[in-house]
Write a protein that holds these residues in place. Structure first.
Motif, PDB file in Angstrom:
ATOM      1  N   ASN A 176      66.322 -29.568 -66.166  1.00 56.07           N
ATOM      2  CA  ASN A 176      67.245 -28.437 -66.044  1.00 56.07           C
ATOM      3  C   ASN A 176      68.681 -28.964 -65.965  1.00 56.07           C
ATOM      4  O   ASN A 176      69.190 -29.234 -64.877  1.00 56.07           O
ATOM      5  N   PRO A 177      69.336 -29.139 -67.094  1.00 57.27           N
ATOM      6  CA  PRO A 177      70.683 -29.714 -67.120  1.00 57.27           C
ATOM      7  C   PRO A 177      71.699 -28.945 -66.266  1.00 57.27           C
ATOM      8  O   PRO A 177      72.553 -29.556 -65.632  1.00 57.27           O
ATOM      9  N   SER A 178      71.597 -27.627 -66.234  1.00 59.33           N
ATOM     10  CA  SER A 178      72.539 -26.835 -65.447  1.00 59.33           C
ATOM     11  C   SER A 178      72.386 -27.126 -63.960  1.00 59.33           C
ATOM     12  O   SER A 178      73.369 -27.340 -63.246  1.00 59.33           O
ATOM     13  N   LEU A 179      71.151 -27.146 -63.490  1.00 55.68           N
ATOM     14  CA  LEU A 179      70.893 -27.448 -62.085  1.00 55.68           C
ATOM     15  C   LEU A 179      71.263 -28.897 -61.769  1.00 55.68           C
ATOM     16  O   LEU A 179      71.780 -29.193 -60.695  1.00 55.68           O
ATOM     17  N   ALA A 180      71.049 -29.787 -62.715  1.00 55.60           N
ATOM     18  CA  ALA A 180      71.408 -31.195 -62.529  1.00 55.60           C
ATOM     19  C   ALA A 180      72.915 -31.344 -62.320  1.00 55.60           C
ATOM     20  O   ALA A 180      73.363 -32.143 -61.505  1.00 55.60           O
ATOM     21  N   ALA A 181      73.702 -30.558 -63.038  1.00 54.64           N
ATOM     22  CA  ALA A 181      75.155 -30.615 -62.891  1.00 54.64           C
ATOM     23  C   ALA A 181      75.571 -30.161 -61.498  1.00 54.64           C
ATOM     24  O   ALA A 181      76.454 -30.766 -60.870  1.00 54.64           O
ATOM     25  N   GLU A 182      74.937 -29.122 -60.987  1.00 55.56           N
ATOM     26  CA  GLU A 182      75.235 -28.643 -59.631  1.00 55.56           C
ATOM     27  C   GLU A 182      74.834 -29.686 -58.596  1.00 55.56           C
ATOM     28  O   GLU A 182      75.564 -29.946 -57.636  1.00 55.56           O
ATOM     29  N   ALA A 183      73.665 -30.281 -58.784  1.00 56.26           N
ATOM     30  CA  ALA A 183      73.193 -31.313 -57.850  1.00 56.26           C
ATOM     31  C   ALA A 183      74.149 -32.500 -57.856  1.00 56.26           C
ATOM     32  O   ALA A 183      74.457 -33.071 -56.816  1.00 56.26           O
ATOM     33  N   ARG A 184      74.646 -32.870 -59.034  1.00 50.73           N
ATOM     34  CA  ARG A 184      75.575 -34.000 -59.155  1.00 50.73           C
ATOM     35  C   ARG A 184      76.849 -33.729 -58.360  1.00 50.73           C
ATOM     36  O   ARG A 184      77.366 -34.603 -57.681  1.00 50.73           O
ATOM     37  N   LYS A 185      77.357 -32.499 -58.419  1.00 46.43           N
ATOM     38  CA  LYS A 185      78.567 -32.144 -57.660  1.00 46.43           C
ATOM     39  C   LYS A 185      78.337 -32.333 -56.165  1.00 46.43           C
ATOM     40  O   LYS A 185      79.180 -32.881 -55.457  1.00 46.43           O
ATOM     41  N   ILE A 186      77.196 -31.860 -55.700  1.00 50.05           N
ATOM     42  CA  ILE A 186      76.881 -31.963 -54.271  1.00 50.05           C
ATOM     43  C   ILE A 186      76.707 -33.423 -53.857  1.00 50.05           C
ATOM     44  O   ILE A 186      77.224 -33.856 -52.822  1.00 50.05           O
ATOM     45  N   LEU A 187      75.982 -34.190 -54.667  1.00 47.46           N
ATOM     46  CA  LEU A 187      75.780 -35.604 -54.347  1.00 47.46           C
ATOM     47  C   LEU A 187      77.104 -36.372 -54.353  1.00 47.46           C
ATOM     48  O   LEU A 187      77.340 -37.224 -53.485  1.00 47.46           O
ATOM     49  N   ASP A 188      77.961 -36.070 -55.304  1.00 47.04           N
ATOM     50  CA  ASP A 188      79.267 -36.739 -55.361  1.00 47.04           C
ATOM     51  C   ASP A 188      80.127 -36.380 -54.152  1.00 47.04           C
ATOM     52  O   ASP A 188      80.806 -37.242 -53.583  1.00 47.04           O
ATOM     53  N   LEU A 189      80.107 -35.121 -53.752  1.00 47.01           N
ATOM     54  CA  LEU A 189      80.861 -34.701 -52.574  1.00 47.01           C
ATOM     55  C   LEU A 189      80.329 -35.406 -51.326  1.00 47.01           C
ATOM     56  O   LEU A 189      81.094 -35.933 -50.522  1.00 47.01           O
ATOM     57  N   ASN A 190      79.015 -35.432 -51.199  1.00 46.10           N
ATOM     58  CA  ASN A 190      78.398 -36.099 -50.060  1.00 46.10           C
ATOM     59  C   ASN A 190      78.818 -37.574 -50.016  1.00 46.10           C
ATOM     60  O   ASN A 190      79.193 -38.099 -48.971  1.00 46.10           O
ATOM     61  N   LYS A 191      78.769 -38.224 -51.159  1.00 49.19           N
ATOM     62  CA  LYS A 191      79.144 -39.637 -51.243  1.00 49.19           C
ATOM     63  C   LYS A 191      80.610 -39.842 -50.846  1.00 49.19           C
ATOM     64  O   LYS A 191      80.951 -40.787 -50.146  1.00 49.19           O
ATOM     65  N   SER A 192      81.480 -38.931 -51.262  1.00 48.29           N
ATOM     66  CA  SER A 192      82.902 -39.077 -50.960  1.00 48.29           C
ATOM     67  C   SER A 192      83.215 -38.815 -49.491  1.00 48.29           C
ATOM     68  O   SER A 192      84.204 -39.315 -48.971  1.00 48.29           O
ATOM     69  N   GLU A 193      82.373 -38.030 -48.811  1.00 50.57           N
ATOM     70  CA  GLU A 193      82.627 -37.694 -47.401  1.00 50.57           C
ATOM     71  C   GLU A 193      81.804 -38.526 -46.422  1.00 50.57           C
ATOM     72  O   GLU A 193      82.012 -38.441 -45.223  1.00 50.57           O
ATOM     73  N   ARG A 194      80.878 -39.293 -46.921  1.00 48.02           N
ATOM     74  CA  ARG A 194      79.946 -40.014 -46.047  1.00 48.02           C
ATOM     75  C   ARG A 194      80.671 -40.883 -45.019  1.00 48.02           C
ATOM     76  O   ARG A 194      80.315 -40.912 -43.851  1.00 48.02           O
TER      77      ARG A 194
END
Length: 49
Positions: free
Chosen positions: A13-31
């Motif tokens: 599901n490419p659309s859902l993957a894009a949303e997941a990527r945003k969340i993972l990137d945000l998490n990584k930047s705030e960790r």
């Protein structure tokens, strides 16, 4: 887990993957911020014990 989410989900599901990527990137930047706050809280509680 991140590899599974980012690689397999992209195929399923490419659309859902894009949303997941945003969340993972945000998490990584705030960790480092959350980790630093958690450490600070831990030592504040030890000082007041």
């Amino acid at each position: 887990m991140h590899k599974d989410v980012t690689e397999r989900l992209l195929q399923v599901n490419p659309s859902l993957a894009a949303e997941a990527r945003k969340i993972l990137d945000l998490n990584k930047s705030e960790r480092h911020i959350r980790g630093g706050l958690a450490t600070r809280e831990k030592y504040l509680h030890l000082e007041h014990s």
